[in-house]
Design an enzyme around this catalytic site. Structure first.
Site, PDB file in Angstrom:
ATOM      1  CD  GLN A  23      43.425  39.590  30.369  1.00  0.00           C
ATOM      2  OE1 GLN A  23      42.421  40.262  30.185  1.00  0.00           O
ATOM      3  NE2 GLN A  23      43.996  38.906  29.388  1.00  0.00           N
ATOM      4  CG  HIS A 117      38.207  42.262  31.495  1.00  0.00           C
ATOM      5  ND1 HIS A 117      38.404  43.176  30.483  1.00  0.00           N
ATOM      6  CD2 HIS A 117      38.548  41.072  30.964  1.00  0.00           C
ATOM      7  CE1 HIS A 117      38.849  42.561  29.401  1.00  0.00           C
ATOM      8  NE2 HIS A 117      38.956  41.272  29.671  1.00  0.00           N
ATOM      9  CG  ASN A 161      35.633  41.984  28.700  1.00  0.00           C
ATOM     10  OD1 ASN A 161      35.842  42.774  27.788  1.00  0.00           O
ATOM     11  ND2 ASN A 161      36.102  40.751  28.688  1.00  0.00           N
ATOM     12  CD  GLU A 162      35.371  38.827  25.223  1.00  0.00           C
ATOM     13  OE1 GLU A 162      35.721  37.775  25.790  1.00  0.00           O
ATOM     14  OE2 GLU A 162      35.896  39.241  24.171  1.00  0.00           O
TER      15      GLU A 162
HETATM   16  C1  BGC Z   1      39.138  39.129  26.590  1.00  0.00           C
HETATM   17  C2  BGC Z   1      40.566  39.374  27.023  1.00  0.00           C
HETATM   18  C3  BGC Z   1      41.481  38.360  26.372  1.00  0.00           C
HETATM   19  C4  BGC Z   1      41.382  38.530  24.875  1.00  0.00           C
HETATM   20  C5  BGC Z   1      42.273  37.581  24.085  1.00  0.00           C
HETATM   21  C6  BGC Z   1      38.965  38.677  25.181  1.00  0.00           C
HETATM   22  O1  BGC Z   1      38.249  37.497  25.235  1.00  0.00           O
HETATM   23  O2  BGC Z   1      38.311  40.206  26.935  1.00  0.00           O
HETATM   24  O3  BGC Z   1      40.608  39.332  28.407  1.00  0.00           O
HETATM   25  O4  BGC Z   1      42.789  38.485  26.804  1.00  0.00           O
HETATM   26  O5  BGC Z   1      40.064  38.338  24.446  1.00  0.00           O
HETATM   27  O6  BGC Z   1      41.950  36.264  24.358  1.00  0.00           O
END
Ligand code: BGC
Length: 399
Positions: A23, A117, A161-162
């Site tokens: 990003q 990520h 991440n997530e």
């Molecule tokens: C993610 C980010 C994303 C943010 C806002 C999260 O889901 O880890 O990569 O930019 O939320 O959408």
């Protein structure tokens, strides 16, 4: 300067901001998302291109965050740069990320490194992405390859991440789901299991090093059931959220990411109501999402220390960013007063960055000119930096 007019946080509380490699770095050309962005007939509206050029400008970003009063910087290292072809580990890219870690230490920031990520190397995607039988071992291998970066004094490591959002994307079968709270596909059970296994194998590699605290970061959704839809909401929430929170039991810490809430009706999750305030991502403005996410994580992970690894708002109205963050922090402080062990708050995001298909939803504490890459600190950054410096929320502001 702790005083009675302030709601203070524990000593050593981590205050900072978060980013992700794809990003902000720019030209992440060996990653699957880059390939998707530039594929003929792509479904991605806008490609990432140079992003914020943080690949070259990371020192400036780190210096800005440190100068604002923050103590911590969460950033990602890109698997597709470190291992651009299977088994080929780029010494030069390891050096790059080692320099980033060193720059954090020089500036007085504690680095938190995210190993994955969302993006993976294109070759890993081509092998079958997280469906590939060997994906957990491949990720453990990447963790091993990244150790020289972590040995530069990285104490906090976020493996994935997530994972729950990744599982939802997998659930959509073709990988084209929107990263929004409603309308996400049901998580793929197979990929969910694969991610848990990848996380555990990665944690084993990290644990052998000693001195590293590892966890992962789960997207919490502050799920609200409409009257009569309680069971539907539970069925929606279990594979999406609880499964991942429960899989975090025994980890060194658990990252909570929170932005908005999701209502669930008889047919499943609903888009935000027409009459509520919405952010630039179309999500309901709902600062309480953070405290709800933290409380839910704490109860399901059974006492694993929490770090808020992402919380923020896409808006062009920087005053609204302050309002949102202030209210979210107030709720966080209340949850901590109730006994929840929270070790830090990392705002999403340090920079206005590439929001997976678009640059328009601006989450940053720092604006980035899209042509010159010039950084401009927003008032919200100074406001949050002051809170970090004092390790306390002014009561008047919090009330
Ligand atoms: C993610 C980010 C994303 C943010 C806002 C999260 O889901 O880890 O990569 O930019 O939320 O959408």
């Amino acid at each position: 300067m702790p005083n009675e007019d302030a709601l203070s946080f524990p000593d050593g509380f981590l205050w900072g901001a978060a980013t992700a490699g794809h990003q902000i770095e720019g030209n992440n050309v060996n990653s699957d998302y880059w390939h998707r962005e530039y594929a003929p007939g792509t479904d991605v509206p806008e490609p990432s291109g140079d992003a914020c050029d943080s690949y070259h400008r990371y020192r400036e970003d780190i210096a800005l965050l440190a100068g604002l009063g923050f103590t911590t910087y969460r950033f990602g290292i890109e698997w597709s740069r470190i291992e651009p072809a299977p088994g080929h580990v780029s010494r030069a890219e390891l050096d790059h990320y080692q320099r980033m870690v060193a720059a954090c230490h020089e500036a007085g920031l504690t680095p938190m490194v995210t190993l994955n990520h969302f993006t993976v190397p294109q070759w890993m995607h081509a092998r079958g992405w997280w469906w590939d039988e060997a994906a957990p071992e491949l990720f453990a291998g990447f963790t091993e390859a990244a150790l020289p970066v972590l040995r530069e004094g990285v104490e906090w490591v976020c493996t994935i991440n997530e994972p729950n959002i990744v599982a939802c994307i997998a659930g959509s079968q073709e990988g084209a789901a929107n990263l929004v709270a409603h309308g996400l596909a049901r998580p793929s059970a197979r990929v969910s299991e694969q991610l848990v296994r990848a996380h555990r194998l990665s944690r084993e590699v990290l644990a052998r090093e000693g001195g590293i605290r590892s966890g992962w970061a789960v997207a919490t959704q502050a799920i609200h059931a409409l009257p009569g839809s309680e069971q539907v909401a539970r069925d929606y929430s279990r594979p999406m959220e609880e499964f991942f929170l429960e899989a975090s039991r025994g980890d060194d810490w658990l990252g909570v990411q929170a932005y908005t809430r999701t209502f669930v009706g008889p047919d499943g999750p609903l888009p935000p109501a027409d009459d509520v305030e919405k952010t630039l991502t179309g999500w309901e403005y709902f600062p309480d999402a953070l405290a709800i996410g933290v409380r839910n994580a704490w109860s399901h992970a059974e006492g694993v220390p929490i770090v808020v690894t992402e919380n923020g708002i896409a808006t062009q109205d920087d005053n609204r960013r302050v309002d949102y963050t202030r209210d979210a922090l107030h709720g966080l402080h209340e949850a901590m007063s109730d006994g929840i062990d929270v070790r830090g708050y990392l705002h999403w995001s340090a920079l206005d960055n590439y929001e997976w298909g678009r640059y328009s939803p601006t989450f940053g504490l720092i604006a980035v000119d899209r042509k010159t890459f010039r950084r401009t600190v927003k008032p919200s950054a100074r406001w949050l930096g002051d809170i970090a410096r004092h390790n306390a929320l002014p009561r008047a502001v919090a009330a």
